[in-house]
Design a protein around this motif. Structure first.
Motif, PDB file in Angstrom:
ATOM      1  N   LEU A   1       0.848  -1.189   0.000  1.00  0.00           N
ATOM      2  CA  LEU A   1       0.000   0.000   0.000  1.00  0.00           C
ATOM      3  C   LEU A   1       0.885   1.240   0.000  1.00  0.00           C
ATOM      4  O   LEU A   1       2.002   1.228   0.522  1.00  0.00           O
ATOM      5  CB  LEU A   1      -0.909   0.037   1.228  1.00  0.00           C
ATOM      6  CG  LEU A   1      -1.980  -1.048   1.351  1.00  0.00           C
ATOM      7  CD1 LEU A   1      -2.816  -0.811   2.596  1.00  0.00           C
ATOM      8  CD2 LEU A   1      -2.865  -1.090   0.105  1.00  0.00           C
ATOM      9  N   SER A   2       0.379   2.306  -0.573  1.00  0.00           N
ATOM     10  CA  SER A   2       1.138   3.556  -0.588  1.00  0.00           C
ATOM     11  C   SER A   2       1.144   4.178   0.800  1.00  0.00           C
ATOM     12  O   SER A   2       0.424   3.743   1.714  1.00  0.00           O
ATOM     13  CB  SER A   2       0.517   4.535  -1.579  1.00  0.00           C
ATOM     14  OG  SER A   2      -0.739   5.005  -1.099  1.00  0.00           O
ATOM     15  N   VAL A   3       1.947   5.209   0.949  1.00  0.00           N
ATOM     16  CA  VAL A   3       2.013   5.941   2.219  1.00  0.00           C
ATOM     17  C   VAL A   3       0.627   6.427   2.621  1.00  0.00           C
ATOM     18  O   VAL A   3       0.161   6.194   3.749  1.00  0.00           O
ATOM     19  CB  VAL A   3       2.993   7.127   2.095  1.00  0.00           C
ATOM     20  CG1 VAL A   3       2.866   8.068   3.291  1.00  0.00           C
ATOM     21  CG2 VAL A   3       4.429   6.623   1.966  1.00  0.00           C
ATOM     22  N   ARG A   4      -0.067   7.067   1.708  1.00  0.00           N
ATOM     23  CA  ARG A   4      -1.392   7.612   1.994  1.00  0.00           C
ATOM     24  C   ARG A   4      -2.407   6.502   2.266  1.00  0.00           C
ATOM     25  O   ARG A   4      -3.242   6.621   3.178  1.00  0.00           O
ATOM     26  CB  ARG A   4      -1.869   8.471   0.826  1.00  0.00           C
ATOM     27  CG  ARG A   4      -3.228   9.128   1.025  1.00  0.00           C
ATOM     28  CD  ARG A   4      -3.175  10.228   2.066  1.00  0.00           C
ATOM     29  NE  ARG A   4      -4.491  10.776   2.341  1.00  0.00           N
ATOM     30  CZ  ARG A   4      -4.711  11.872   3.047  1.00  0.00           C
ATOM     31  NH1 ARG A   4      -3.683  12.544   3.547  1.00  0.00           N
ATOM     32  NH2 ARG A   4      -5.932  12.309   3.264  1.00  0.00           N
ATOM     33  N   GLU A   5      -2.333   5.424   1.520  1.00  0.00           N
ATOM     34  CA  GLU A   5      -3.276   4.321   1.709  1.00  0.00           C
ATOM     35  C   GLU A   5      -3.105   3.673   3.079  1.00  0.00           C
ATOM     36  O   GLU A   5      -4.099   3.300   3.721  1.00  0.00           O
ATOM     37  CB  GLU A   5      -3.096   3.289   0.603  1.00  0.00           C
ATOM     38  CG  GLU A   5      -3.614   3.750  -0.749  1.00  0.00           C
ATOM     39  CD  GLU A   5      -3.182   2.842  -1.889  1.00  0.00           C
ATOM     40  OE1 GLU A   5      -3.801   2.918  -2.973  1.00  0.00           O
ATOM     41  OE2 GLU A   5      -2.211   2.065  -1.709  1.00  0.00           O
TER      42      GLU A   5
END
Length: 336
Positions: free
Chosen positions: A107-111
Motif C-alpha cells: 500500500l502507498s504511504v497515503r493508503e
C-alpha cells in the motif's frame, strides 16, 4: 464486609498505567521472559523509558500491555482498564508502534494512513493536526509504496499510523533501531511535542543515550526491572569510584585491568575501558597508570577518574543483580 482491593483501586488521578507483578513464560524449560516484582506506576503525560539490551523482555512486556499477549501472572491496567478483561476498550485508547515495520508494504504511504484511520472509525483530516509536523515530510512520497521507503521514512509513517486515531497512550518498541542519527533526533523531538500535548508515552530502547530524554526510566534485565527512577536520580545514586583507561594495546589492557587487586570490575566503554574500584581501595589515577606501565608493560597509558553515565549505572546494577532493586521512582508525584 471487607472488600478486596482491585487494580482499579490502586489507580489515582496521576496514573496512566499500573503494572503489578506481570509474568510471562514461553517455555517451561526456560526462565520467564518477563518476571516483574512489585508495582510500577507510570504517570499521565509522562515520557517513560524501558532500557535494556536485546532479550531483556521489553517486547514481551509491551505486547502484554498492548493486550496482544496474555500474562501468565500478575495484572496491569491502562487508563483504569484491565489489560485482560477490558482489552477491546484499551485498543481504542492505545497507539502501538512495534519494533519491526508492520505496515502494508504494497500500500502507498497515503493508503496506509487512511487504512489505519478507518480501523478506528476516524477520518485522516479529523486528527491531522496531531501528525502534521511528521506527515508533512512524507507528503512528497505519499503515492510511493511503503515497502520502498527508507528506514527513517518508514519510522515516520509508522508513527503517523499509530497516532492517527489520537490515542491516550503511545507505546513505541525500539523505534530508533536501524535508522539514521537525523531520524533518531527528529523522532525524539516529535515525542517531546506529543508529551507536551498530555499524551502518555512509553518507549523502549537499547540506546542508553536516549534515556536522558525520558522523565523516568526502568532499567531492565532478564525480565526484571533493576531500578525505576529519573535518569538524574539514577546517576546521583552511583556511589563508586569510576575510572577510564586507554593504552596502545586495548585488548590486553582489558585483561590486565581485571588482574589488578584494586579493580572490582571493568568493561569496554567506547574507545576506552571503564573500571570500578573496590570500596576499600584508595588508589588514584596516577597510581593505577604506573601499575599498568611497570607491572604490565603498557605504553602511552592514560587513566582518569570520570563521572558515571547511565550506561555505567546499568552495568553496576546488572552486576549487583535484582536483590537491590530500587523502586523509589514509583511514588506518585505528590509523594516526591
Amino acid at each position: 464486609m471487607k472488600r478486596n482491593i482491585t487494580l482499579e483501586d490502586k489507580m489515582n488521578g496521576t496514573d496512566s498505567i499500573v503494572i503489578c507483578g506481570l509474568k510471562k513464560s514461553y517455555r517451561k524449560d526456560l526462565p520467564p521472559a518477563v518476571d516483574l516484582q512489585g508495582e510500577v506506576h507510570i504517570h499521565k503525560g509522562e515520557l517513560f523509558g524501558i532500557i535494556g539490551p536485546d532479550g531483556a523482555g521489553k517486547t514481551t512486556l509491551f505486547r502484554m500491555l498492548a493486550t496482544l499477549v496474555l500474562p501468565d501472572g500478575g495484572s496491569a491496567s491502562l487508563e483504569g482498564l484491565d489489560i485482560v478483561r477490558d482489552y477491546r476498550k484499551i485498543r481504542t485508547l492505545l497507539g502501538y508502534m512495534p519494533g519491526r515495520f508492520s505496515l502494508y508494504p504494497d500500500l502507498s504511504v497515503r493508503e496506509n494512513l487512511e487504512f489505519f484511520a478507518s480501523v478506528f472509525g476516524k477520518e485522516v483530516e479529523a486528527n491531522y493536526g496531531l501528525i502534521s509536523n511528521i506527515y508533512d515530510r512524507l507528503k512528497p512520497f505519499e503515492r510511493r509504496k511503503s515497502g520502498k521507503l527508507s528506514g527513517g521514512m518508514k519510522q515516520k509513517l509508522a508513527l503517523c499510523c499509530s497516532l492517527i486515531h489520537s490515542p491516550s497512550v503511545l507505546f513505541l518498541d525500539e523505534p530508533t533501531t536501524g535508522v539514521d542519527p537525523s531520524s533518531r533526533r527528529e523522532l525524539w523531538e516529535n515525542l517531546a511535542d506529543l508529551k507536551a500535548s498530555g499524551m502518555t508515552i512509553v518507549v523502549s530502547t537499547a540506546y542508553m543515550d536516549e534515556a536522558d530524554r525520558c522523565d523516568r526510566v526502568a532499567m531492565m534485565k532478564s525480565g526484571r526491572f533493576l531500578t525505576v527512577d529519573s535518569p538524574a536520580d539514577i546517576i546521583s545514586k552511583f556511589d563508586r569510584r569510576l575510572f577510564a583507561a586507554r593504552s596502545e594495546e586495548m585488548f590486553r589492557l582489558l585483561q590486565d585491568l581485571k588482574s589488578i587487586a584494586d579493580v572490582e570490575r571493568c568493561y569496554t566503554f567506547g574507545d576506552t575501558h571503564h573500571f570500578i574500584l573496590k570500596r576499600d581501595s584508595h588508589a588514584g589515577a596516577e597510581d593505577l597508570a604506573e601499575q599498568l606501565r611497570s607491572a604490565c608493560g603498557h605504553r602511552s597509558v592514560e587513566v582518569n577518574e570520570v563521572p558515571a553515565s547511565l550506561e555505567d549505572c546499568y552495568m553496576n546494577l546488572e552486576e549487583a543483580g535484582s536483590a537491590d532493586m530500587d523502586f523509589a521512582g514509583n511514588t506518585s508525584r505528590e509523594d516526591k
